[in-house]
Design an enzyme around this catalytic site. Structure first.
Site, mmCIF file in Angstrom:
data_model
loop_
_atom_site.group_PDB
_atom_site.id
_atom_site.type_symbol
_atom_site.label_atom_id
_atom_site.label_comp_id
_atom_site.label_asym_id
_atom_site.label_seq_id
_atom_site.Cartn_x
_atom_site.Cartn_y
_atom_site.Cartn_z
ATOM 1 N N ALA A 135 0.780 -1.242 0.000
ATOM 2 C CA ALA A 135 0.000 0.000 0.000
ATOM 3 C C ALA A 135 0.814 1.296 0.000
ATOM 4 O O ALA A 135 0.376 2.292 -0.561
ATOM 5 C CB ALA A 135 -0.945 0.005 1.192
ATOM 6 N N ALA A 136 1.970 1.312 0.646
ATOM 7 C CA ALA A 136 2.719 2.576 0.787
ATOM 8 C C ALA A 136 3.161 3.107 -0.590
ATOM 9 O O ALA A 136 3.503 2.308 -1.453
ATOM 10 C CB ALA A 136 3.950 2.349 1.674
ATOM 11 N N PRO A 137 3.107 4.419 -0.788
ATOM 12 C CA PRO A 137 2.780 5.494 0.159
ATOM 13 C C PRO A 137 1.286 5.809 0.285
ATOM 14 O O PRO A 137 0.920 6.783 0.913
ATOM 15 C CB PRO A 137 3.513 6.691 -0.430
ATOM 16 C CG PRO A 137 3.456 6.452 -1.912
ATOM 17 C CD PRO A 137 3.555 4.967 -2.094
ATOM 18 N N GLY A 138 0.426 5.001 -0.324
ATOM 19 C CA GLY A 138 -1.005 5.174 -0.101
ATOM 20 C C GLY A 138 -1.765 5.865 -1.212
ATOM 21 O O GLY A 138 -2.911 6.276 -1.009
ATOM 22 N N SER A 139 -1.154 6.012 -2.391
ATOM 23 C CA SER A 139 -1.852 6.709 -3.482
ATOM 24 C C SER A 139 -3.157 6.011 -3.841
ATOM 25 O O SER A 139 -4.225 6.634 -3.890
ATOM 26 C CB SER A 139 -0.959 6.762 -4.724
ATOM 27 O OG SER A 139 0.247 7.384 -4.412
ATOM 28 N N CYS A 191 4.585 -0.306 -12.797
ATOM 29 C CA CYS A 191 4.895 0.874 -13.608
ATOM 30 C C CYS A 191 6.170 0.612 -14.397
ATOM 31 O O CYS A 191 7.088 1.413 -14.393
ATOM 32 C CB CYS A 191 5.008 2.125 -12.739
ATOM 33 S SG CYS A 191 6.209 1.979 -11.420
ATOM 34 N N ASP A 236 -0.198 -3.962 -6.291
ATOM 35 C CA ASP A 236 0.565 -2.948 -7.033
ATOM 36 C C ASP A 236 2.024 -3.197 -6.670
ATOM 37 O O ASP A 236 2.557 -2.634 -5.720
ATOM 38 C CB ASP A 236 0.098 -1.553 -6.608
ATOM 39 C CG ASP A 236 0.761 -0.463 -7.419
ATOM 40 O OD1 ASP A 236 0.865 -0.619 -8.642
ATOM 41 O OD2 ASP A 236 1.188 0.531 -6.820
ATOM 42 N N ASP A 274 1.930 -3.045 4.135
ATOM 43 C CA ASP A 274 3.221 -2.878 3.479
ATOM 44 C C ASP A 274 4.258 -3.658 4.269
ATOM 45 O O ASP A 274 4.082 -3.896 5.471
ATOM 46 C CB ASP A 274 3.628 -1.403 3.352
ATOM 47 C CG ASP A 274 4.531 -1.198 2.142
ATOM 48 O OD1 ASP A 274 4.010 -0.951 1.035
ATOM 49 O OD2 ASP A 274 5.761 -1.323 2.292
ATOM 50 N N ASP A 283 5.260 -8.936 5.654
ATOM 51 C CA ASP A 283 5.659 -9.426 4.339
ATOM 52 C C ASP A 283 4.420 -10.125 3.786
ATOM 53 O O ASP A 283 3.921 -11.066 4.401
ATOM 54 C CB ASP A 283 6.827 -10.409 4.489
ATOM 55 C CG ASP A 283 7.237 -10.998 3.158
ATOM 56 O OD1 ASP A 283 6.509 -10.810 2.155
ATOM 57 O OD2 ASP A 283 8.286 -11.667 3.111
#
Lengths: 306, 149
Positions: free
Chosen positions: A116-120, A234, A181, A139, A166
């Protein structure tokens, strides 16, 4: 040649063979990205916030394929009052895509955001849910939780639980949507200043592939029948995209779903790379090339557990 | 370690919100309330059964002699607040967001205690008004140099 130029050139050489127009691709890689953002509807009305922003940035443009995405001519919206109070979130346009392809499953449901980090995407989904339902934002790195927690606080997210594990050893948890992601080589962010530090080698791709397969494998194992799994990166690299999906669908009872976003030009997943053939189903995955929509590069797949 | 907050203290906070800020109780009803270390109060979703969380939901209060609202809380519920609001001008806003206390020379129609600090319809967060000074209550991690407002 500067190191950053060398990385750009390396990317162009490696991937030109996959694109429809190598010249436009190369030009796009060299063009810096403008700052994009979305409005956090947990903290106010979209039209009002946009009107406030236009007081000092009259050049804000809308994005045709996303009704809550905007591009600014300013490059420091992070020092705006709207950012301070959590009314806007600065985010790459492509990074907003995964929540857009699961609009039908996020309402009032349980979402497990595996990395999840940074949470976008966590905060984007929380906004779409209007703080209803439940997001488990996990995370694996303690250092990254600070930015995740900070963004959840700033945007006023009340429906998220933050966990530090983890993901490969995460306890089995039933959810309606698993968002993977995954950490990746981030080559697709090359248009951002100093986005990646060096050109990756074959062994780096192998390392990322192993990590990504581990994460997606775990999500597919714990997902109940009928639930949705979204995988995104990405990066351009087929080793981290189609190859991962191909191996997962060969080994799990999951099917790849067709996806699309009105107004967004996309390409299908590729089925062959460096002499290796992938499962034909990966064509249903979505690739976004920088020169098609003036964005970063991105890859996303939506799977359904059978 | 987070624990479920008892109904007595939930009522105490809800009454404080109504009395101090005019927030109707119904706006605070559909949440689960938790208490963590240092008497921090959180609103959030239901607890996970099989995993210990790092945090749940949003930290909204700290219980001391009286409840202390957080900047997170006032920013999120600002639209429901009807009293004990201090409106700042542009310069005051820039100074406040950078972490400074304010010494406004105009007369303020607020009761000493915790207040919501606002710039137009943007809710900046928490302050403490003692009759002559607005003591900045924004967390240090949120201090920011504002260039656009």
């Amino acid at each position: 040649m500067e190191p950053f130029q060398t990385i750009r050139q390396g990317i162009i050489e490696r991937y030109s063979v996959l694109v429809d127009n190598p010249t436009e691709f190369a030009e796009a890689i060299h063009k810096p990205l403008e700052q994009s953002f979305r409005i956090n509807t947990l903290k106010g009305d979209k039209e009002n916030i946009l009107e406030q922003l236009k007081n000092y940035d009259s050049e804000i443009t809308e994005v045709p394929w996303n009704d809550n995405a905007y591009v600014s001519q300013l490059n420091n919206l992070g020092s705006s009052l709207e950012h301070f109070v959590g009314q806007i979130y600065i985010q790459e346009l492509t990074s907003m895509i995964p929540p857009l392809i699961v609009k039908d499953v996020i309402d009032n449901n349980t979402i497990l955001d595996c990395c999840a980090a940074p949470g976008s995407k966590t905060t984007q989904i929380a906004g779409m849910m209007q703080n209803r339902g439940h997001i488990i934002a996990n995370d694996s790195r303690h250092a990254r939780l600070k930015s995740l927690r900070g963004n959840l606080d700033r945007l006023g997210v009340t429906n998220a639980t933050v966990t530090l594990r983890d993901f490969k050893s995460f306890p089995n948890t039933e959810a309606d949507l698993y968002l993977v992601d995954a950490p990746c080589s981030s080559e697709g962010t090359i248009r951002k200043k100093n986005a990646i530090a060096r050109m990756w080698k074959e062994k780096d791709y192998k390392r990322f592939t192993k990590l990504q397969k581990g994460l997606l494998n775990k999500a597919c194992e714990m997902a109940p029948s009928g639930s949705t799994i979204v995988y995104s990166t990405c990066t351009f690299s087929p080793e981290e995209n189609e190859r991962v999906i191909s191996e997962i669908i060969d080994n799990h009872p999951v099917k790849v779903e067709n996806i699309g976003i009105n107004g967004l030009k996309t390409s299908p997943g590729i089925t062959e790379w460096n002499g290796k053939r992938y499962n034909k189903e990966v064509e249903k995955c979505m690739r976004i090339w920088p020169h098609h929509n003036d964005t970063d590069a991105f890859f996303v797949a939506r799977l359904e557990k059978c | 370690m987070l624990r479920i907050l008892d109904s007595e203290r939930i009522s105490l906070i809800q009454e404080y919100c109504l009395e101090r800020f005019g927030i109707n109780q119904e706006k605070l009803e559909n949440y689960r309330w938790y208490i963590g270390s240092k008497n921090r109060i959180y609103i959030g979703p239901e607890e996970l059964k099989r995993i210990k969380p790092e945090s749940i939901g949003l930290c909204v209060f700290r219980l001391d002699k009286t409840p202390k609202p957080t900047t997170n809380f006032l920013q999120l519920f600002g639209r429901y607040i009807t009293k004990n609001i201090i409106e700042l001008d542009d310069n005051e806003t820039i100074n406040y967001c950078s972490g400074k206390d304010l010494n406004p020379e105009r007369k303020l129609d607020v009761v000493p205690g915790f207040v919501m600090v606002r710039h137009k319809d943007r809710f900046l967060g928490c302050g403490h008004w003692n009759g002559s000074l607005i003591k900045n209550q924004i967390p240090k991690s949120r201090f920011c140099k504002i260039n656009f407002l």
